[in-house]
Design a protein around this motif. Structure first.
Motif, mmCIF file in Angstrom:
data_model
loop_
_atom_site.group_PDB
_atom_site.id
_atom_site.type_symbol
_atom_site.label_atom_id
_atom_site.label_comp_id
_atom_site.label_asym_id
_atom_site.label_seq_id
_atom_site.Cartn_x
_atom_site.Cartn_y
_atom_site.Cartn_z
ATOM 1 N N ARG A 1 -9.733 0.303 6.430
ATOM 2 C CA ARG A 1 -8.431 0.611 5.833
ATOM 3 C C ARG A 1 -8.535 1.212 4.441
ATOM 4 O O ARG A 1 -7.557 1.691 3.884
ATOM 5 N N LYS B 1 3.591 6.286 -8.349
ATOM 6 C CA LYS B 1 4.630 7.000 -9.094
ATOM 7 C C LYS B 1 4.757 6.451 -10.502
ATOM 8 O O LYS B 1 4.909 5.253 -10.698
ATOM 9 N N PHE C 1 1.456 16.613 -8.162
ATOM 10 C CA PHE C 1 0.600 15.551 -7.618
ATOM 11 C C PHE C 1 -0.819 15.710 -8.161
ATOM 12 O O PHE C 1 -1.405 16.773 -8.024
ATOM 13 N N TYR D 1 -6.146 9.069 -3.826
ATOM 14 C CA TYR D 1 -4.702 8.885 -3.680
ATOM 15 C C TYR D 1 -4.041 9.897 -4.603
ATOM 16 O O TYR D 1 -4.730 10.738 -5.177
ATOM 17 N N TYR D 2 -2.710 9.800 -4.744
ATOM 18 C CA TYR D 2 -2.040 10.718 -5.662
ATOM 19 C C TYR D 2 -1.319 9.956 -6.746
ATOM 20 O O TYR D 2 -0.763 8.880 -6.522
ATOM 21 N N GLU E 1 7.140 11.064 -11.925
ATOM 22 C CA GLU E 1 8.430 11.298 -11.283
ATOM 23 C C GLU E 1 9.281 12.197 -12.149
ATOM 24 O O GLU E 1 9.597 11.851 -13.292
ATOM 25 N N ASN F 1 0.831 -1.204 0.000
ATOM 26 C CA ASN F 1 0.000 0.000 0.000
ATOM 27 C C ASN F 1 0.863 1.250 0.000
ATOM 28 O O ASN F 1 2.032 1.216 0.355
ATOM 29 N N GLN G 1 0.481 5.977 -0.604
ATOM 30 C CA GLN G 1 -0.371 7.122 -0.919
ATOM 31 C C GLN G 1 -0.120 7.650 -2.328
ATOM 32 O O GLN G 1 -0.973 8.322 -2.885
ATOM 33 N N VAL G 2 1.081 7.376 -2.866
ATOM 34 C CA VAL G 2 1.457 7.997 -4.135
ATOM 35 C C VAL G 2 1.800 6.938 -5.178
ATOM 36 O O VAL G 2 2.718 6.142 -4.981
ATOM 37 N N PHE H 1 9.024 12.245 -2.802
ATOM 38 C CA PHE H 1 7.790 11.914 -3.498
ATOM 39 C C PHE H 1 6.694 11.544 -2.508
ATOM 40 O O PHE H 1 5.760 10.842 -2.836
ATOM 41 N N ASP H 2 6.835 12.018 -1.277
ATOM 42 C CA ASP H 2 5.783 11.780 -0.292
ATOM 43 C C ASP H 2 4.562 12.613 -0.654
ATOM 44 O O ASP H 2 4.688 13.693 -1.234
ATOM 45 N N ALA H 3 3.400 12.099 -0.281
ATOM 46 C CA ALA H 3 2.165 12.823 -0.566
ATOM 47 C C ALA H 3 2.222 14.188 0.111
ATOM 48 O O ALA H 3 2.782 14.321 1.198
ATOM 49 N N PRO H 4 1.649 15.203 -0.520
ATOM 50 C CA PRO H 4 1.651 16.524 0.107
ATOM 51 C C PRO H 4 0.990 16.466 1.483
ATOM 52 O O PRO H 4 0.010 15.736 1.674
ATOM 53 N N THR I 1 -9.120 7.289 4.054
ATOM 54 C CA THR I 1 -8.269 8.245 4.742
ATOM 55 C C THR I 1 -9.028 9.553 4.832
ATOM 56 O O THR I 1 -9.530 9.999 3.806
ATOM 57 N N LEU J 1 1.792 10.629 -9.402
ATOM 58 C CA LEU J 1 2.911 11.550 -9.565
ATOM 59 C C LEU J 1 3.782 11.095 -10.722
ATOM 60 O O LEU J 1 4.237 9.958 -10.751
#
Lengths: 505, 281
Positions: free
Chosen positions: B197, A267, A436, A461-462, A466, A262, A264-265, B126-129, B200, A464
């Motif tokens: 799960r 890529k 994003f 989710y995002y 790269e 899992n 959040q982004v 590249f972490d989520a904002p 969010t 991106l």
């Protein structure tokens, strides 16, 4: 068949089973059942049951509590003493420790939670005692389990063992239900029923988190030995008498599982040249994937409590012109929208405009102020594109610059959606490296009657693209490193000179 | 290694250092000050990084590590002998009183570490904002409900009366909860239902003292009735998966469900009486 008929049938079966019982199959070692550490206090057990359990299992233990119709699989009916997850031989009742373990650790892939977090150990034992009182045949009272299957330590899992297990899987026709690649898509998978006549599907072996009895090699081996009472999953001690073969099979099945990844982004990596249209191409296999958990759409009317899908896997790639997203999910049944069943579908949701700040459209089909760009692929009809400003304001539009290629193979769908990086007009988000872009997924299984708002959904989710790393990222550390090195040499020389001066006079 | 080293005076036992210091010096431990300092620094870093759950933000970790560095430096510099012992290994390296390979190793490792640290800073993330979220935002003065407006101030649960009636309503609330809420908020009201799960922010855990037990029932009613879309701007309404329950439940059903989530999680709502009492204190 009513549940009363069933009870008679079960009693008859039990009578027929009686003489056979006690005959332990060759190659299975039994050990005595451990003692129960807590004495029964049924009054307390009843109070606990009515606080924690009756919502699903019902006041009389028939598995018909108020929540029973809203969960899949259905809650257990305790009156027949038929239990799937046990350490006893096929057809036998579970041990008290088996029941205790299920209550404590829950059942993966169901709505039965691990109660050990919330209920004390002695209270969990009271629940074991109380649940046994629902047994209408009195087996728990008259013939409690005395022996359980002893599972020795698993052999070392080697590629040879897995290869051997694969051969057993083929020879013993596990694929008939579970499919060639274990995705629960075998030729006999459809139309299976449990002993209560409720539809039941073979487990997808790639989803270790759904294995009812656990996904350790030992757990899988034990399940082959005990079988799942009340379901089409039999014990394999007779069909595969050699414990060695069953260990090999367990190792093979375990090798099919893949833990969810899992994040959040999602890529997208930049590649040179064309993005392959073949979802099995190497560029796709090499692309980083993420698994996105899905839930039933229970927010808008009509609500959907029992979604068929619990995860979708996505990968993304871009080149100098376009972005492509590969969506991947397992489905035991291929539905093109024929035979009175809706078609299987997947949808990708993006904001319809550039996002400013962190304000996004409403996560299911947008809202009045922020619309979404919605790409839906249908197994029968292919791509359709919509703009939505709320679930009740979904407007079809030309597919325009979006294209889709998809197909079904070996129990799995793979669909590639692509679009040029630069938007061609209104109601489209731009894909720029480093920016994003919110993304969400919707998924339908036509076989389960899913269509419209009856679907599985994800949150935002995002996505991106790269960016290529600028040179300064490397120049700064190198420059500072050299400055530090220079400083060190300066210090070295200074110290040496001082020492020489100290020595000279 | 010891040749050429200037003799280091032992600690002065007179100046508030106590017997322990004296004992330690005698045991020769002070010679290892430099390594103790490095070891302590690494131990604190590892502890903060690995043991603290959920992981703390990088900025907070930086603050703690700066403080740790300062604290160690102050401790080391507070005693002259200790400070010399601390510097001794470094001096030995720079003055060439250690084997050549060690000297080269240390002298290259230090700039390399610095460069690596810099790279970690400059490398793109590249972490989520980061999305700031107000957990319990200020409710509006009133909100629309089934075609009328309900004022939040002074709103009370009309079903919270004493006697056997209450037990019956809680039981009815339980049924409503398990047919509507438990998928996300959990079988044991722990915010860990089988759909939890997928969303969010994660669903509220009613057993947590930071949720319903610190809220008034009026607030809970507002959140249940208007859901995610009813959240004020600034509370990221586009993220909460909480449905607008007034689309599915009657006013009475919502109040009953609220009775149950308090009873089932063993918590009590915050009341106006309490507020008044707290104000007086």
């Amino acid at each position: 068949m009513t549940s009363n008929d069933l009870r008679w049938l079960a009693a008859l079966l039990l009578l027929a089973w009686g003489p056979v019982q006690g005959a332990v199959p060759a190659g299975v070692r039994m050990e005595p059942v451990k003692a129960v550490p807590v004495a029964a206090d049924l009054k307390q057990g009843k109070a606990l049951y009515e606080r924690y359990c009756n919502q699903c299992h019902g006041n009389e233990g028939k598995g018909d509590g108020p929540a029973a119709d809203f969960v899949y699989p259905r809650p257990r009916d305790f009156t027949l003493a038929l239990y799937k997850v046990r350490t006893t031989l096929s057809g036998q009742i579970p041990t008290d420790h088996d029941l205790f373990k299920v209550i404590s650790a829950g059942l993966p892939g169901t709505s039965m939670p691990a109660w050990k977090k919330y209920i004390s150990e002695s209270d969990r034992w009271q629940l074991v005692h109380y649940v046994k009182t629902f047994d209408s045949l009195g087996i728990f009272k008259d013939e409690p389990a005395k022996e359980q299957v002893a599972v020795s330590e698993a052999p070392k899992v080697t590629p040879e063992l897995i290869a051997k297990g694969k051969e057993v899987y083929r020879a013993k026709k596990c694929w008939q239900c579970h499919g060639q690649y274990g995705r629960g898509d075998g030729t006999s998978a459809e139309g299976l029923k449990d002993d209560w006549r409720f539809p039941i599907r073979p487990v997808n072996f790639t989803k270790g988190w759904r294995y009812r009895a656990g996904d350790r090699v030992e757990d899988i081996f034990r399940t082959f030995t005990t079988g799942f009472n009340g379901t089409p999953m039999p014990s394999f001690v007779d069909a595969i008498p050699s414990a060695e073969d069953r260990w090999a099979l367990a190792a093979f099945v375990k090798s099919l599982t893949r833990p969810p990844k899992n994040g959040q982004v999602l890529k997208a990596r930049r590649i040179a040249g064309e993005i392959p249209g073949d979802p099995y191409a190497r560029a796709w296999e090499e692309a980083e994937y993420l698994d996105f958990p899905l839930a039933g759409q229970i927010i808008l009317d009509p609500r959907w409590f029992k979604p068929a899908h619990d995860v979708i896997t996505a990968r993304a790639i871009y080149n100098d012109r376009e972005l492509a997203i590969l969506l991947e999910w397992d489905d035991g049944t291929y539905n093109k929208g024929e035979g009175g069943k809706p078609a299987d579908q997947v949808a990708l949701q993006l904001p319809a405009a550039k996002i400013t700040g962190d304000e996004k459209p409403y996560f299911v089909l947008g809202d009045r102020r922020h619309g979404v760009d919605y790409w839906r692929w249908n197994a029968g009809q292919g791509l359709a594109r919509f703009t939505a400003a709320g679930h009740d304001r979904v407007t079809p539009r030309e597919a325009g610059n979006v294209t889709a290629q998809g197909g079904y193979k070996d129990g799995q769908y793979r669909v590639i959606l692509r679009r040029p990086l630069t938007p061609s007009g209104d109601n489209e988000a731009a894909f720029e490296p480093g920016r994003f872009v919110p993304v969400a997924f919707h998924l339908w299984d036509g076989h389960q009657g899913e269509e419209g708002l009856k679907m599985a959904i994800s949150s935002w989710y995002y996505l991106l693209l790269e960016p290529e790393t600028p040179l300064t990222v490397y120049l700064w550390p190198m420059g500072l490193g050299f400055v530090a090195l220079g400083g060190e040499f300066w210090l070295l020389r200074r110290l040496r000179r001082r020492r020489n001066e100290e020595v000279k006079p | 290694m010891s040749d050429g080293r200037t003799p280091i005076p032992g600690p002065s036992p007179s100046k508030g250092e106590g017997n322990f210091e004296a004992l330690r010096a005698r045991a020769g431990l002070q010679r290892w000050t430099f390594y103790f300092a490095i070891g302590l620094w690494l131990a604190v870093f590892a502890g903060l990084k690995l043991l603290v759950r959920p992981p703390m933000p990088a900025s907070v970790l930086t603050i703690y590590m700066v403080l740790t560095t300062l604290a160690i430096l102050i401790f080391v510099a507070a005693n002259e002998a200790r400070f010399r012992h601390f510097l001794a290994p470094l001096k030995a390296v720079f003055e060439g009183r250690v084997p050549r390979t060690l000297q080269v190793l240390v002298l290259t490792a230090m700039p390399a570490l610095l460069a690596w640290g810099t790279y970690l800073r400059t490398a793109p993330s590249f972490d989520a904002p980061f999305e700031p979220r107000v957990v319990h935002p200020e409710p509006p003065a009133s909100f629309p409900f089934h075609g009328k407006r309900i004022a939040v101030a002074g709103l009370q649960n009309p079903l919270r009366t004493g006697g056997p009636e209450l037990e019956k309503r809680i039981a009815e609330g339980k049924t409503i909860y398990y047919q509507n809420c438990f998928f996300c908020h959990g079988d044991a009201l722990g915010g860990d239902g089988h759909f939890a799960r997928a969303f969010t922010p994660i669903p509220a855990n009613f057993r947590d003292v930071g949720t319903i037990s610190m809220l008034q029932e009026s607030f809970v009613f507002w959140r249940v009735a208007t859901g995610g879309p009813g959240l004020p701007k600034g509370a990221t309404p586009w993220n909460s998966a909480m449905p607008m329950w007034q689309n599915f439940l009657s006013e009475e059903e919502i109040w009953k469900a609220i009775l149950y989530i308090y009873a089932g999680s063993g918590s009590t709502p915050r009341t106006w009486d309490e507020e008044v009492k707290n104000d007086k204190q």
